[in-house]
Every structure is written in C-alpha cells, then in structure tokens.
Scaffold this motif. Sequence first.
Motif, PDB file in Angstrom:
ATOM      1  N   ARG A 168       1.017  -1.506   0.181  1.00  8.85           N
ATOM      2  CA  ARG A 168      -0.005  -0.147  -0.025  1.00  8.85           C
ATOM      3  C   ARG A 168       0.725   0.966   0.109  1.00  8.85           C
ATOM      4  O   ARG A 168       1.785   1.025   0.803  1.00  8.85           O
ATOM      5  N   ILE A 169       0.611   2.354  -1.244  1.00  9.73           N
ATOM      6  CA  ILE A 169       1.188   3.809  -0.791  1.00  9.73           C
ATOM      7  C   ILE A 169       0.508   4.263  -1.125  1.00  9.73           C
ATOM      8  O   ILE A 169      -0.499   4.270  -2.153  1.00  9.73           O
ATOM      9  N   GLU A 219     -10.884   4.129  -0.865  1.00 11.76           N
ATOM     10  CA  GLU A 219     -10.615   4.284   0.729  1.00 11.76           C
ATOM     11  C   GLU A 219     -10.869   5.043   1.294  1.00 11.76           C
ATOM     12  O   GLU A 219     -11.320   5.638   3.010  1.00 11.76           O
ATOM     13  N   LEU A 220      -9.343   6.163   0.610  1.00 11.03           N
ATOM     14  CA  LEU A 220      -8.747   6.877   1.879  1.00 11.03           C
ATOM     15  C   LEU A 220      -9.933   7.968   1.924  1.00 11.03           C
ATOM     16  O   LEU A 220     -10.009   9.521   2.813  1.00 11.03           O
ATOM     17  N   VAL A 221     -10.550   8.000   0.838  1.00 10.63           N
ATOM     18  CA  VAL A 221     -11.437   9.475   0.822  1.00 10.63           C
ATOM     19  C   VAL A 221     -13.490   9.207   0.869  1.00 10.63           C
ATOM     20  O   VAL A 221     -14.102   9.851   1.132  1.00 10.63           O
ATOM     21  N   MET A 262      -2.713   0.173  -6.587  1.00 13.72           N
ATOM     22  CA  MET A 262      -3.339   1.087  -5.618  1.00 13.72           C
ATOM     23  C   MET A 262      -4.891   1.391  -5.703  1.00 13.72           C
ATOM     24  O   MET A 262      -5.425   2.648  -4.881  1.00 13.72           O
ATOM     25  N   PHE A 263      -5.365   1.546  -7.373  1.00 18.95           N
ATOM     26  CA  PHE A 263      -6.075   2.581  -7.055  1.00 18.95           C
ATOM     27  C   PHE A 263      -8.030   2.218  -6.089  1.00 18.95           C
ATOM     28  O   PHE A 263      -8.495   3.541  -5.591  1.00 18.95           O
ATOM     29  N   ASN A 264      -7.817   0.666  -5.540  1.00 19.10           N
ATOM     30  CA  ASN A 264      -9.559   0.733  -5.008  1.00 19.10           C
ATOM     31  C   ASN A 264      -8.871   1.437  -2.994  1.00 19.10           C
ATOM     32  O   ASN A 264      -9.300   2.075  -2.187  1.00 19.10           O
ATOM     33  N   TYR A 265      -7.279   1.238  -2.992  1.00 16.79           N
ATOM     34  CA  TYR A 265      -6.750   1.737  -1.758  1.00 16.79           C
ATOM     35  C   TYR A 265      -7.437   2.918  -2.185  1.00 16.79           C
ATOM     36  O   TYR A 265      -7.876   3.766  -0.725  1.00 16.79           O
TER      37      TYR A 265
END
Length: 279
Positions: free
Chosen positions: A135-136, A163-165, A157-160
């Motif tokens: 994860r970056i 998730e951040l927002v 990293m698209f799904n991650y």
Amino acid sequence: MHINKFFITVLCLGTGLAPPQAQAEENKPLKVCAAEDEMPYSNKAGEGFENKLALLVGKVLGRKIEYVSWSDPRYYIRDTLDKGLCDVAIGVDKGDPRALTTQPYYRSGYVFISRESDNLDLKNWDSETLRKAQRIAFVPGTPPEVMMKAIGRYNDMFNYSQELVGFKSRRNQYVKYEPSKLVFEVSSGRAEIAALWGPSAARYVKASATPLTMTMIPDDNVRADGQKVDSHYSTSMGVRKTDPALLAQLNKVIEDNQTEITELLEEEGIPLVAEPDAP
C-alpha cells in the motif's frame, strides 16, 4: 477657501508625515485570502503556518490582518482575490498566471514518508521498495499519481486510494484528501509508504508518535513518454494583476525578513530545497 493639493503634499513631506492617501492605505487592514479548513496551511482558528506568515507580513507592514475565508481551492483566486474581496493570497505557485506573484519565499518538494524502523531504501521512483509495497498512499491529481502510473503501480492502488476518502460518485465537487490521515496511514502501519507534498505533511510527520522519515524525491522524474514530471516547486504570494504597488511591498517584506520566514517554516518541519538559480 481653496487650498492647493500640491502645497498639502509638500507640507506633509516637509514635516516627515505621509500624505493623507498613504496614511489611509497604511491604516487599512490587509485582507488575506485564507482557507477556512485546509490544514496545515490555514483554518478559521488561525492555526496554520500560512496564518503565521500572514501575521508576520502584517506586523512588518504595520497593518492589521483580516481573513477572507474560502472553502474550495479550485476557484478561490477567481472568487476572492479577483473580485477584490481580499488583497493577497499567501501561498501560490511562483508564476501562477492568475495573479502577480512575488519572489518565492520558499521552495520544497514531494517526499516519501515511511516508518523509521522499517529502514526502507527509498531514493527515487526507481527504488525497488516501491514495486514491492502493498500500500502506497498518495493524492490523485499530483505528481506522485503520474509517477505511480509510470512505474506500473497505479492500478494496484486504485481501490485503496478510494478508501482514503470514502469514495462516492461526485459530479464537479472538490474531493479532499486529508494529509494528516495519509500520514497516519503510514504511522499506523496500514500503508508502508506515502508520497506527499512535503509542506502538507511535515506537521503530521513531526507530531507522529511513531518515528517517521521524510525522503525528498529528486526533481529528475520522467513519465513513460519521456516528459519531465516536476517534483519541486517554489511558493510565492499573489496579488491582483492591478496591484503592482502591493506586490512591491510584499517583495520587500520577503527580502528583508527571509531569515525569519525560513525559521518559521523550519519550525513547522517543512523540508526546504534551494531555488534552482541560487548559487
């Protein structure tokens, strides 16, 4: 009785007093375009480092600071500065075409953030560590997003990133990625690395209970097509294009108080680099 205006001006100068127009200008508050909630830059409580810079400018000019708040960074120049609601924007890119910009008062860059205990080998975007990380964290629309695509890690990293927002389908809305949250992703161990704009992350790196490391990303990155991707940027103050007099005053403030400005930025923990044309 008619009084010659030229006589009044000469009289004021001869007695060491400024003309009435100049005195009025000095007594006017300096209205600063300020984010109402864009930490660590600025907020309504005046806790951001740009709030501190504004107070320094006001002190040097002998003018009270008044803030004109904005909530959407995409349009604040148009909706506040251009409309005459405020006089100066403290943090704009050098040469921003929307305004007259001062000489830069600092230059910084994007950084890799990792846990000190992990001792990761992070020198540039070619680092093998970036190809292995699960994860970056990064902010879409920034140079790290371009480089994540260049090294083939963007899709991973698209799904991650969503998730951040808390991803929702938003039409023409400002989607905000909190730098404090992205730094916490690393300090908590949820992500191995974050690639963020140094000034936005420095306060939270410094305050982290988990010791973190910031590594300045070199300014020599290129996309897959060979086009340069800038990583270092110079920050200036901006005024309306019709206000060169205030521009000159602000340039003088920066020139005469650069040491104090730099100390304020270093206290914030902001990583600084030299201007490219500096000796």
